[in-house]
Design an enzyme around this catalytic site. Structure first.
Site, PDB file in Angstrom:
ATOM      1  N   HIS A  62       1.747   4.593  -2.687  1.00  0.00           N
ATOM      2  CA  HIS A  62       1.877   6.043  -2.422  1.00  0.00           C
ATOM      3  C   HIS A  62       3.264   6.529  -2.835  1.00  0.00           C
ATOM      4  CE1 HIS A  62      -1.890   6.794  -0.355  1.00  0.00           C
ATOM      5  NE2 HIS A  62      -1.662   5.879   0.576  1.00  0.00           N
ATOM      6  N   HIS A 111       0.836  -1.205   0.000  1.00  0.00           N
ATOM      7  CA  HIS A 111       0.000   0.000   0.000  1.00  0.00           C
ATOM      8  C   HIS A 111       0.875   1.262   0.000  1.00  0.00           C
ATOM      9  CE1 HIS A 111      -3.721   2.278   1.114  1.00  0.00           C
ATOM     10  NE2 HIS A 111      -2.830   3.099   1.663  1.00  0.00           N
ATOM     11  N   GLU A 112       1.816   1.308   0.948  1.00  0.00           N
ATOM     12  CA  GLU A 112       2.661   2.501   1.050  1.00  0.00           C
ATOM     13  C   GLU A 112       3.584   2.626  -0.161  1.00  0.00           C
ATOM     14  OE1 GLU A 112       1.725   4.632   3.083  1.00  0.00           O
ATOM     15  OE2 GLU A 112       0.504   3.345   4.380  1.00  0.00           O
ATOM     16  N   GLU A 167      -4.782   7.949  -2.773  1.00  0.00           N
ATOM     17  CA  GLU A 167      -5.268   6.660  -2.280  1.00  0.00           C
ATOM     18  C   GLU A 167      -5.548   5.710  -3.446  1.00  0.00           C
ATOM     19  OE1 GLU A 167      -4.870   6.248   0.773  1.00  0.00           O
ATOM     20  OE2 GLU A 167      -5.936   4.395   1.198  1.00  0.00           O
TER      21      GLU A 167
HETATM   22 ZN    ZN Z   1      -3.149   5.194   1.954  1.00  0.00          ZN
END
Ligand code: ZN
Length: 501
Positions: free
Chosen positions: A269, A265-266, A295
């Site tokens: 980003h 997830h990170e 997101e």
């Molecule tokens: Zn996030």
């Protein structure tokens, strides 16, 4: 181009960007390596730097520069330069349209807010939090009146995180999600079947977890020469610049999936930040667009890629070799099923992708009601529990597991929640377009050929910076407005297969 006002604007904006980079590094340091004993000193350093940044962002000469530029003929300016002027104006207005008194009141309430919320949550006592919440809503209504006087007050708060997006756009999308997802979740519940995930329990040495996470992050494109991965209490993506992007995770030796998927997830980003345009890197035009678009990038990698069957097939042998004792009897298919279970629960941050939107819709409807006065703060625990029952069929036994679970309201972040689900919808719509434009995406994932996927996202999204509104960006990429159909189809297809509905 040698426009004097523009040169001056660039100097001022670059300096603000450098200072924000320093602030961000200080924040990362605080979360990752700072000794506890330094917290008071660090708070003073951060507050002093925040004062300097505030001075720079509200500098009257910055306002003069902008005003002068706005009277000029901008014919010779390119799109990036025009974007820098537009973005600088928006930020300048956001900073200067509110009175010093209101700024101070919001800052004070926000610093008290966290402590009050932590205590109320610990004591399971909503009535201790309610007075602060009431004051914050009042201040945020005032704030909206000052900065966006022509907007509905809640729309103004949403705009702060997801510009150009209003209740008029969100409400019908969320109504559709409710209509489609509530019965789907119900039928999964009725099935009374859960995929076997027993092989995900046991002991998973942290060192091995870290090596695996690092490998996968690198495989999908995170550049460790322009980034780092460390440990913090809550995973986040920070750093000072596209050349210095810092992601974090946390490890539990009883669960490697949570940490691994936090890293993915990170990384999503982080790829957004590392992938920003090469020009104008210290100017607003190059900056990431909104919370929702950010997101969409993390969820793209976490859900569309890493929760797919093809991804499990590609990494199964590696994962099994990393934890041979635990995953002895597992297969790529059983791994895929085990990481895609759906089960209504109380806590938003632990929710699966199918129940997650309902947690968001509940918060959105409550915030909407708080801003149009159709919901009273004192009634929140009851309203919350009723909605949980209606949407997910469960009732939190305590307010700690209900209305008090999130920190957002304690810092006045109203209008933030919708970004999470808008991000999920964007991610699905982008993925759909990508599969039309890139041949054989599933095969690419299955063979670990992630570069073309990353390049597609770099070109279509990361390098576009803040040139367009989210609405325009989605339209340019996918040829249509934000459309929840892709998200709904994806969820229905995937979970009907897993649960044999
Ligand atoms: Zn996030």
């Amino acid at each position: 181009m040698t426009n004097k006002n523009y040169q001056q604007l660039v100097e001022k904006l670059s300096e603000i960007s450098y200072l924000n980079g320093v602030m961000s590094t200080l924040g990362w340091d605080q979360e990752v390596v700072m000794p506890m004993g330094a917290s008071e000193a660090r708070a003073q350093q951060i507050s002093a730097l925040a004062g300097v940044i505030h001075e720079r962002t509200t500098d009257l000469r910055l306002g003069d520069c902008l005003a002068a530029l706005e009277t000029e003929d901008l014919d010779g300016f390119n799109a990036l330069q025009i974007c820098n002027i537009r973005e600088a104006r928006r930020k300048y207005d956001l900073e200067t349209k509110i009175s010093k008194k209101l700024v101070k009141e919001m800052a004070e309430l926000s610093s008290q807010g966290h402590t009050v919320w932590v205590a109320a949550r610990q004591d399971n006592k909503f009535s201790d939090f309610a007075p602060l919440l009431k004051r914050f809503i009042k201040l945020k209504k005032e704030w909206a009146q000052c900065v966006f006087p022509d907007m509905e007050q809640y729309d103004a708060n949403i705009d702060n995180f997801e510009r150009g997006t209003t209740m008029a756009e969100i409400t019908p999308i969320f109504e559709r999600l409710k209509m489609e997802l509530i019965p789907l979740i119900q039928s999964i519940q009725d099935r009374q079947y859960q995929p076997d995930s027993s092989f995900l329990q046991g002991t998973f040495p942290v060192g091995k977890q870290e090596a695996l996470a690092r490998k996968i992050s690198k495989d999908i494109g995170f550049r460790f020469d322009c980034g780092r991965m460390d440990v913090s209490v809550h995973p986040f993506c920070g750093g000072s610049h596209p050349t210095d992007v810092r992601i974090t995770t946390r490890y539990k030796d009883s669960d490697f999936i949570e940490s691994l998927y936090a890293v993915i997830h990170e990384t999503g980003h982080g790829l957004y930040e590392q992938g920003r345009m090469l020009e104008e890197r210290d100017l607003p035009a190059s900056e990431s667009l909104t919370m929702g678009i950010h997101e969409s990038q993390s969820l793209f990698w976490e859900r569309m890629i890493a929760q797919s069957k093809n991804f499990c097939v590609h990494y199964f042998e590696t994962i099994q070799a990393t934890f041979p004792d635990n995953l002895q009897g597992a297969t790529a298919d059983s791994l895929y099923r085990a990481i895609n279970t759906c089960k209504p629960d109380f806590i938003r941050v632990e929710a699966d992708e199918l129940t997650y939107p309902l947690h968001i819709i509940l918060r959105y409807e409550i915030e909407k009601g708080l801003f149009d006065d159709s919901i009273a703060v004192d009634d929140l625990p009851e309203v919350w529990n009723d909605m949980m029952m209606k949407y997910l069929g469960i009732k939190p036994p305590t307010d700690t597991l209900g209305v008090l679970q999130d920190s957002h309201w304690s810092s006045g972040a109203f209008g933030y929640f919708p970004s999470y689900t808008l991000g999920a919808i964007y991610a699905c719509q982008f993925y759909k377009t990508m599969t039309n434009e890139l041949p054989d995406v599933e095969n690419k994932i299955e063979t670990g050929n992630f570069a073309p996927i990353k390049t597609w996202l770099n070109e279509k999204i990361h390098r576009q910076g803040s040139l367009y509104t989210p609405q325009d960006l989605v339209h340019r990429i996918t040829g249509e407005s934000l459309n929840p159909d892709y998200f709904i189809d994806y969820l229905k297809r995937k979970y009907s297969a897993i649960y044999q509905l």
